[in-house]
Every structure is written in structure tokens, then in C-alpha cells.
Scaffold this motif. Structure first.
Motif, PDB file in Angstrom:
ATOM      1  N   ARG A 195      80.510  94.440 -17.413  1.00 49.09           N
ATOM      2  CA  ARG A 195      81.682  94.977 -17.767  1.00 49.09           C
ATOM      3  C   ARG A 195      81.552  96.450 -17.976  1.00 49.09           C
ATOM      4  N   PRO A 209      86.835  90.693 -19.926  1.00 47.06           N
ATOM      5  CA  PRO A 209      85.768  90.123 -19.446  1.00 47.06           C
ATOM      6  C   PRO A 209      85.159  90.783 -18.038  1.00 47.06           C
ATOM      7  N   GLU A 264      76.458  89.906 -19.061  1.00 49.43           N
ATOM      8  CA  GLU A 264      78.126  90.035 -18.646  1.00 49.43           C
ATOM      9  C   GLU A 264      78.566  91.257 -19.251  1.00 49.43           C
ATOM     10  N   ASP A 318      78.471  84.542 -14.664  1.00 44.86           N
ATOM     11  CA  ASP A 318      79.282  83.721 -15.314  1.00 44.86           C
ATOM     12  C   ASP A 318      78.830  82.396 -15.291  1.00 44.86           C
TER      13      ASP A 318
END
Length: 940
Positions: free
Chosen positions: A519, A403, A515, A438
Motif C-alpha cells: 500500500r 488496502p 500488505e 492477500d
């Protein structure tokens, strides 16, 4: 060639071998059914059947035997053997699948499970899909009364494993369909009230929850508990598991306080029925500890984790991964409680234990390293912190699908522990951006402990380098999380609109893409390759999220407000400040408490000298000693000194009006009564903070500009509601299904004390407006139904003078409420969620009632209860109270504040003067903070 017959008398010897093996396998003695004796019996059948040819193939009972042995391998966890044997069984059975359909489907089921267990989830899903289609066709070919229990059970098992495979592939909608088939087949096999049916209900609920179908999930989770309670012996494992499943679902959907009862009941039953020497019991302890950890009840969580750690270690050995996980969580709780050395010891041991057991299990290290690094930084052990940060960064980069948060956190702590290792500010800003992304994807808006720790580390960095933008962004996320959690019920209700629901799903999809892009950028930076391309993809994803957020805020502004979505802009905040006005944010993160002061020209971010745990204990001391007879002046002064440090005071030197943005326990602090000098006894001349500042409380960093001219009160319309007619218990209306409280509360409501000053207070305030502009609803007219008949948008000022109730004050009351008169089917409670559905046009709402600043509990933030609900419904500003108020004091402060505002004073100044006047009034105990300090102004 003659047709094959599974009852051919020529093969009677094989049938005797099959019967003998089946008798052993179907034994009620589980150890015997899984014994080597049973395996040998099936192998004898397999070997004998291989020697007999039928229609050119080995007899299919050889395949039946291997399919059963594969099932035994699967149950024993020998998945490589299970896959090999199931493949061989399917080859042997293929020519005879119609004659042995159950064995054929059993073989496919075992193969699919083994494929999943060995990492081939896609292949397993396809195998199980084929098995499901075959089973559906087979069942359809049978008469309804010709399907036996074993067929239904096999169909249920195949569907269950298929659902698990689909869920692991992220195909949640398909997984729900498969899990529903599993549940239906299980009920057909064992009935709707059996222990096995209970397991099917709560497993289906868990799958629905993963698919964001929360209301349906809760229905089935509660059904599992109801059936268990009414039909199943509490000793059956599914009884406790049903309670635990409902508790975890409630926790994961933002209702952690409600979840505790179910999780605690599950533990009590497990302790009684299976004892403490089982993994089953210690997992329950860990589940409850995890919920308490998320609720920031660290002192309660820590002993649960330690008991689980000892249990896992005793059952699994010194290097038990589960014991390491429990020890890591206990270390996290220790750090949050301010026990830094204990935290370092526990977290270090957890990491060492996992590394000794396996170098492939990085999950626990990912959880433990951030807390260990934070503790080492606090202890000034920077070399050790840097070494741990390097290991954390290295392990994070090696994860195939890490994550974004661990990658960003690893980069941040590596930069912070090595001054020459990178741009600390840039990595900290990136970390905060990842936490924001998040939180945007998370439906309930609640931050988890890992996110709170990340923000704590970012705020510590901001304090070291005095990066105001960084501090403001991190604090805004914490404040928004509280708002989103407070408005959970309202936001869920709004998303029932299909148009909005589709937009929210689109935003979540964009958030997941962002997200992944986060990453990719972080991994590119770690390996120093493909950075430009990764940043381009990130910029495109971020633009999509920003555009969709703006579009939803434009088209559905109430949902955006309820979710607490805000990205503060420092120049805009400063433009919004009035003359001699400033912001002071006070926020607990994970182990520290941070203050941010913002004036029109300067800014300062500081970490309090005391730990978060010690400061919250001070808040508790102060609140516990507030009474007309008692006041902990030492605790109040310590809080003042910890919050208003010399650096913070320097920013506020010219400030006369202060906007306070508190979160967590600090939202329950009556800042007005913090003394600027040590005090032992409250006196009329005590130098309280209210003498220094006119105070306003804000739930977040709001930038709505104040009106250039405040309309005089006498030119506005006034609505007063209160002095309700308390009914006796017998005349209270029936409780609504799904309402805020359960049976038994009518007597509690009718027993509340009368408020003799309420009617006089309403009359006095109404007189300030004149009869032509004032409307009063008192006695029996002070009801919900009466309010619904009125156009509330036409009133500029509203005053509620009645009892206020907090969540949990009576049995089943799940949200704060105002007590009104029952009537026309009303229950006499105007709850926060009901207020939020109103359309209010009032520039000012005054809640002259007990506990109206309180939230879900007496210690919850002011904006998590009635106050936030009224703001959400359209109120401009609110005057509320922190604790039960003496009605004569409430009437005095309300009337004096209205008078001051009527003279054109800013509301905060009007309240300040009213409180000071009450202190000097000579009324009984008027100088005591308990009497004058609970009143706060929320908004402007």
C-alpha cells in the motif's frame, strides 16, 4: 460533614420525580419509553436536583437524570449529545459514585460508546475499560445472591461495547476476553436458554472467528442455533439471527455450500415473522447474495440483490447507500453472467446514487468502480473506462488506510485504459503480487470476487501484450486457491500442532506487513514522493515473507502442499516437460475464460471468445447429456473450438502428450471426448481429442521432475482393496460424533448396488504382479481397520474397486468417500480427510470406482476430492473417473492401462491406448463417450 444517604427523607420530592421518570422509561411501550414526555420527566428531575446542595455539590440525582438522557440520546443515534450529557453526568456523579454505582457505570458506558461512534476508538476503549474494572469491583463486593438482573445486564452491555472497541483496534485476543465476560453476565441475568443468551452465544462466536479460533467459534454458533431451536419462539429476532450468524461463519471459514441452508432458513423465518418491509429482512437477502456471489452462483445471487435494492430504496429513499451497495453487487453478478450492458447500467447508477447522497461515502464506489471499468473495457468504451479509472484511482489515493488491492487495481486499470499513462506490464505484475499476498494471509485460501476480478483484468492484459509470466503467475494463484480450499480440513488439522500454529501466525504477521508495504509503495507512486524508501521497506517485507514461506515448506512440507502455496517458474516448467509434451491451462476468472499453452519453446495466452457464463453453460449442457443414449456433439465441438483456438493449436502443433491444468467448471470437462470436427453421432472413428493427445490432468503447475526410468509394474508390490461386503442397515456401526454423515445413511449405504465385476477386476490386476507381490483385501476384509493395520508405504501400486460417493450424495455427507466394509467400529466410509492422514508410498493409485474424480460436489474440480487427498497422502499419480462407471468398462480400462504401463509405456499413453482399445472392442455402447471418456490420469 454528615455522610450522604440516597434515602435522605429531606429529598422525598426528588425521589417522587425519579420514580415518575423511571416509570415512563421502564414502560413496555417502547415509543413511550423513548418519548419527549419521558425526556421531560428526566429533565424536571435534573433541574430540581441542581437546586439542592448536598455536601457542597448538586444532588447526584441530577447526574442520574443526565446519564439516562445520555442513554436515550445514544439509542436515538445522537452521539454528540450523548457524549456531552454523559460527561456532564459523570462530573455530577463523581463525588457520589459509591452511592450511585449503577448510574456512574452507565454514564461511562454511554461515554465510551459515543467516543467510538464519533471516531475516538482508543479513547472509548479506555473509558470502557475503566467502566469494566469498576463493575468487576462492584460485583465482587456483593454476595452472589445479591446481584440483581439489571446489574448483570449492565455488566454485559459494558463488556459488549468494550469488546467492539478492542476489535476495531485490532486487539482481537483482548476482545474475545471482553466478549466472554459479556456472554457470562448475560447468561447470569437471563439464563442459558433465553433469547438474549442466544444473541450472546452468536456474538461471542463472531468474535472468536475474528481471533482465528474457528473451532470454538463454530461451537458457540451451533449452540446458539440449538438453543434457539429448542427453547425460543421462531418469531423472536434472535432465532433467525442465530441461523444467519452460523451461516456467515461457515461461509467465512470456507464452507459456503454448508452455509446456504442456514442463511435460507433465516430468510424464510424473517419473511414469515417480520415481513419484507424491514431493513432486517433485506440485509438477510444481501448476506445470502454475497455468499452465492463468492460461490460463483451469479444467476442465483442477482435476483436477491435486486430484491434487496428495491427494499432498501423503498425504506431509505432513492439515494440509500444500502440500495446502492445492493445494486453494485447486482451489477457485478450481471457482468459475471455475461450481461455487460446491464452491468454498466447498474454499476453507473450505484455510483451516481452514492455521490448524490454523500461525497464522503467512498466504500461503495470502491466496490463498484472495478466492475464498471472491466465492463467498459470489454465494451471497448475506452474513454469512459479511463474516466472511471481516474476517478477510482483518485478516490483510492484519498482513503486514509486504503488496502493495497484497490490501490494496485486502480493503478493497473488507469495504465490499461491510457496507453501512454504508465508501464502496463509492471502495474499488472504488481497487481498479481498484491493478490498473491492477500491470498497468503487469508486462512482458507479462497479468492473473493474482487480478487478474481483483479486476476481477470490482469489476464486480459497478459493476453493483449502476450506476457506469459504474468499469465502464469495469475493462473497459479487461481489454481492454488482451489487446492487450498479443497484441503481446508487437512490444513486446519495440521495447524493444531502448536509449533506449526506459531509459525503460521508469524507468516500471517509478515503477510500483513507486506500488505502495508504494498500500500505504501502504491501511494508513493500515486503522489510521486518517497518512492525509493517505500520500495526498500517493501523489499524487506517481501524478503521476510519469502524466507518464512521457505522455512515452513522445509519444516512442514505437508502443510505447504495442502495450502497450495506455489510460485511457478517458467523455465523450470519447461525443463520439466518431456519430449513432445506441453501444458494447457484452462481457467475461468470473473467474466472471462483464459487459456495458456506452454511448450518447450513457445507460449500463448488467449481469452475465449465466449463469456465465462456461456462457456460454463456449455459445460453443463455437455455433462447433462452424457448417457449411453445421448450425447451433445454440438456442445462438445463448441468447447473444443473455444479452448483450442488457432493460436493455442499453433503452440501445440508438435505436441503428443498434453498436461491440462483446469479450474472451476473446466475441471469437470472430460477433455478426451472433445471432438476435433463437428459430430452428431459418436462412432468408433470419431476424431476425439484423445486420438490427438495422451492426456494428464494436474491440479496446478507442478515442477517435480519425472523419474528417468519408470519401474516395471511386475517389480512392484500391489495392494487391491474392494468388492466390499455390504452390511444391512441394522448391522451398520453407530455413526461417529463429528463424522462425515448422520443417522439414516446406513440404509442408504446397504442399498447401493453390488459390483459383480470388482472382484474379478482385482484378481486380474493382481495376476499381473504374481502371488508373491500382490495383496488383496476383499469382502469383509476391505475395511478401514484392515487398511490401518498395513504398512501402506511398501506398496508401489494400489487399486480401489468399489463405490465412490460425492459430497451431498446422501444426507449429511460433507466430503467425498469410498465405500468399504464396516468393521471394528468403522462406519464403512473412507473419507477424503481420512485418506489425507494416511502415509502412502504408491507410485500409482487407481480408484476404479464411481465419481472418484469428483470433488465436494459432482461439478467440483477433480483435485478437490478423493484424488487430491490421495496425492496429498503420498500417491504419485492416480487413475480416476469423472462419473459413475459401468464396472465392466472400469475393469477393462484399468487392466489395459496396467498392461501398457507394465510394458514401459508412460501412464498417459497407456491410458490413451486403453480407451481407444475399448472403443474398438465391440462391447455394448463401447464407442459412446459415456462409457470410455470418464477416466482421467492425475499426476504423472
Amino acid at each position: 460533614m454528615p455522610a450522604f444517604s440516597p434515602t435522605d427523607p429531606r429529598h422525598a420530592g426528588l425521589y417522587r420525580l425519579e420514580a415518575a421518570a423511571s416509570a415512563l422509561y421502564d414502560s413496555d411501550d417502547y415509543a413511550l419509553s423513548m418519548s419527549q414526555q419521558t425526556r421531560d420527566a428526566w429533565m424536571r428531575l435534573h433541574d430540581a436536583a441542581l437546586k439542592i446542595r448536598t455536601n457542597g455539590h448538586p444532588h447526584p440525582l441530577a447526574g442520574v437524570a443526565l446519564a439516562t438522557l445520555a442513554s436515550m440520546d445514544q439509542l436515538d443515534g445522537r452521539n454528540t449529545d450523548a457524549l456531552r450529557r454523559s460527561d456532564e453526568a459523570l462530573i455530577l456523579l463523581a463525588p457520589f459514585a459509591d452511592a450511585y454505582p449503577i448510574a456512574w457505570m452507565q454514564g461511562r458506558s454511554v461515554k465510551g460508546y459515543a467516543q467510538m461512534a464519533l471516531g475516538d476508538v482508543s479513547g472509548g476503549a479506555e473509558t470502557l475499560a475503566q467502566a469494566s474494572r469498576t463493575m468487576d469491583g462492584y460485583v465482587a463486593s456483593l454476595p452472589p445472591d445479591g446481584i440483581d438482573r439489571d446489574v448483570h445486564m449492565l455488566r454485559s452491555n459494558i463488556a459488549f461495547i468494550h469488546a467492539q472497541a478492542l476489535m476495531r483496534l485490532g486487539r482481537n485476543a483482548e476482545a474475545v476476553v471482553a466478549q466472554k465476560a459479556c456472554m457470562d453476565a448475560r447468561i447470569a441475568a437471563v439464563g442459558p436458554n433465553s433469547a438474549d443468551a442466544i444473541g450472546a452465544y452468536y456474538t461471542y462466536a463472531q468474535m472468536l472467528q475474528r481471533a482465528d479460533r474457528v473451532e470454538e467459534a463454530e461451537h458457540y454458533a451451533r449452540l446458539a442455533v440449538d438453543v434457539a431451536t429448542d427453547h425460543v419462539d421462531r418469531k423472536h429476532p434472535n432465532y433467525a439471527r442465530a441461523l444467519e450468524a452460523l451461516g456467515l461463519l461457515l461461509s467465512r471459514t470456507g464452507r459456503r455450500a454448508e452455509s446456504l441452508n442456514y442463511l435460507q432458513r433465516a430468510i424464510a423465518i424473517k419473511r414469515e415473522t417480520v415481513g419484507t418491509d424491514s431493513l432486517y429482512f433485506h440485509f438477510a437477502l444481501q448476506n445470502l447474495g454475497s455468499v452465492l456471489l463468492a460461490m460463483e452462483r451469479y444467476a442465483d445471487a442477482e435476483p436477491l440483490f435486486m430484491e434487496a435494492e428495491r427494499g432498501f430504496r423503498a425504506l431509505e429513499g432513492e439515494n440509500s447507500p444500502q440500495s446502492a451497495r445492493a445494486l453494485a453487487w447486482a451489477g457485478a453478478a450481471s457482468l459475471a453472467e455475461g450481461h455487460r450492458d446491464d452491468a454498466i447500467d447498474r454499476l453507473s447508477k450505484a455510483i451516481s446514487r452514492v455521490q448524490a447522497g454523500s461525497d464522503k461515502d467512498r466504500d461503495i464506489g470502491q466496490r463498484a468502480y472495478p466492475y464498471l471499468i472491466a465492463a467498459l473495457i470489454e465494451a471497448k468504451r475506452m474513454d469512459e473506462a479511463h474516466s472511471a479509472a481516474a476517478a477510482y484511482a483518485r478516490e483510492s489515493a484519498q482513503l486514509d488506510n486504503a488496502p493495497a488491492l484497490p490501490l494496485a487495481l486502480a493503478a493497473m486499470v488507469l495504465a490499461r485504459t491510457n496507453p501512454g499513462g504508465g508501464d502496463i506490464s509492471e502495474s499488472a505484475h504488481r497487481l498479481v503480487a498484491v493478490v498473491r499476498a492477500d491470498a497468503a494471509v487469508n486462512n482458507d485460501g479462497e479468492l473473493n470476487e474482487e480478487q478474481r476480478l483483479a486476476l481477470d483484468i490482469a489476464l486480459g492484459t497478459a493476453a493483449e501484450i502476450q506476457d506469459g509470466e504474468l499469465a502464469l503467475n495469475a493462473m497459479a494463484i487461481m489454481a492454488a486457491s482451489r487446492i487450498a480450499h479443497a484441503n481446508r480440513l487437512v490444513a486446519q488439522r495440521l495447524v493444531e500442532d502448536p509449533a506449526l500454529a506459531g509459525r503460521v501466525r508469524t507468516l500471517q504477521d509478515f503477510g500483513r506487513v507486506l500488505e502495508r508495504a504494498d500500500r505504501d509503495v502504491l501511494k508513493a507512486l500515486a503522489v510521486d514522493s518517497g518512492i525509493a524508501e517505500a520500495r526498500d521497506r517493501h523489499a524487506a517485507a517481501a524478503a521476510d515473507v519469502a524466507a518464512e514461506q521457505s522455512a515452513i515448506a522445509r519444516d512442514f512440507p505437508r502443510w505447504a502442499e495442502a495450502r497450495g502455496v506455489e510460485h511457478p517458474d517458467l523455465p523450470a516448467l519447461r525443463r520439466d516437460l518431456g519430449r513432445n509434451e506441453a501444458y494447457l491451462a484452462v481457467m475461468p476468472a470473473f467474466s472471462g475464460v483464459y487459456m495458456l499453452a506452454i511448450s518447450d519453446t513457445a507460449l500463448r495466452i488467449e481469452r475465449a471468445g465466449m463469456s465465462r457464463a456461456d462457456l460454463i453453460a456449455l459445460v453443463g449442457r455437455l455433462r447433462d447429456t452424457l448417457s449411453p443414449e445421448e450425447f451433445d456433439g454440438q456442445a462438445a465441438y463448441q468447447l473444443h473450438e473455444q479452448i483450442l483456438t488457432p493460436g493455442i493449436k499453433s503452440i501445440l502443433a508438435k505436441t503428443r502428450s498434453l498436461r491440462i491444468v483446469p479450474t472451476g467448471a473446466f475441471a469437470s470437462v472430460p477433455f478426451a471426448m472433445l471432438p476435433q470436427k463437428p459430430v452428431t453421432t459418436a462412432r468408433r472413428d470419431t476424431p476425439w481429442l484423445i486420438r490427438r493427445f495422451a492426456l494428464t490432468v494436474q491440479p496446478g503447475f507442478l515442477t517435480a521432475p519425472a523419474p528417468t526410468r519408470q519401474t516395471a509394474m511386475r517389480y512392484q508390490r500391489f495392494l487391491g482393496i474392494g468388492a466390499p461386503a455390504f452390511a444391512d442397515a441394522a448391522s451398520m456401526p453407530a455413526t461417529r460424533a463429528g463424522g462425515p454423515f448422520r443417522s439414516g445413511n446406513a440404509a442408504t449405504l446397504s442399498a447401493l448396488p453390488a459390483l459383480p465385476g470388482s472382484s474379478a477386476e482385482l484378481q486380474a490386476v493382481a495376476a499381473r504382479f504374481g502371488p508373491a507381490r500382490a495383496t488383496l483385501l476383499t469382502g469383509a476384509d476391505a475395511s478401514e481397520s484392515a487398511l490401518r493395520r498395513i504398512d501402506l508405504t511398501s506398496y508401489g501400486v494400489m487399486l480401489f474397486a468399489t463405490h465412490g460417493l460425492v459430497s451431498g450424495e446422501m444426507e449429511g455427507l460433507t466430503e467425498p468417500a469410498l465405500l468399504l466394509s464396516p468393521g471394528e467400529g468403522d462406519d464403512g466410509l473412507l473419507t477424503a480427510s481420512e485418506v489425507a492422514t494416511m502415509r502412502i508410498g504408491a507410485d500409482w493409485v487407481i480408484l476404479s470406482a464411481c465419481n472418484t474424480a469428483a470433488g465436494e460436489t459432482a461439478q467440483a474440480p477433480a483435485y478437490s476430492g478423493l484424488a487430491q487427498a490421495f496425492r496429498y497422502a503420498g500417491a504419485g499419480a492416480l487413475l480416476v473417473s469423472h462419473w459413475p462407471v459401468r464396472d465392466d468398462a472400469s475393469a477393462f480400462v484399468t487392466l489395459e492401462t496396467v498392461k501398457g504401463a507394465d510394458r514401459g509405456l508412460p501412464r498417459a499413453v497407456a491410458l490413451q491406448k486403453a480407451m481407444l482399445k475399448l472403443m474398438q472392442s465391440g462391447r455394448p455402447d463401447a464407442a459412446q463417450p459415456y462409457i470410455w471418456a470418464p477416466f482421467i490420469l492425475i499426476g504423472r
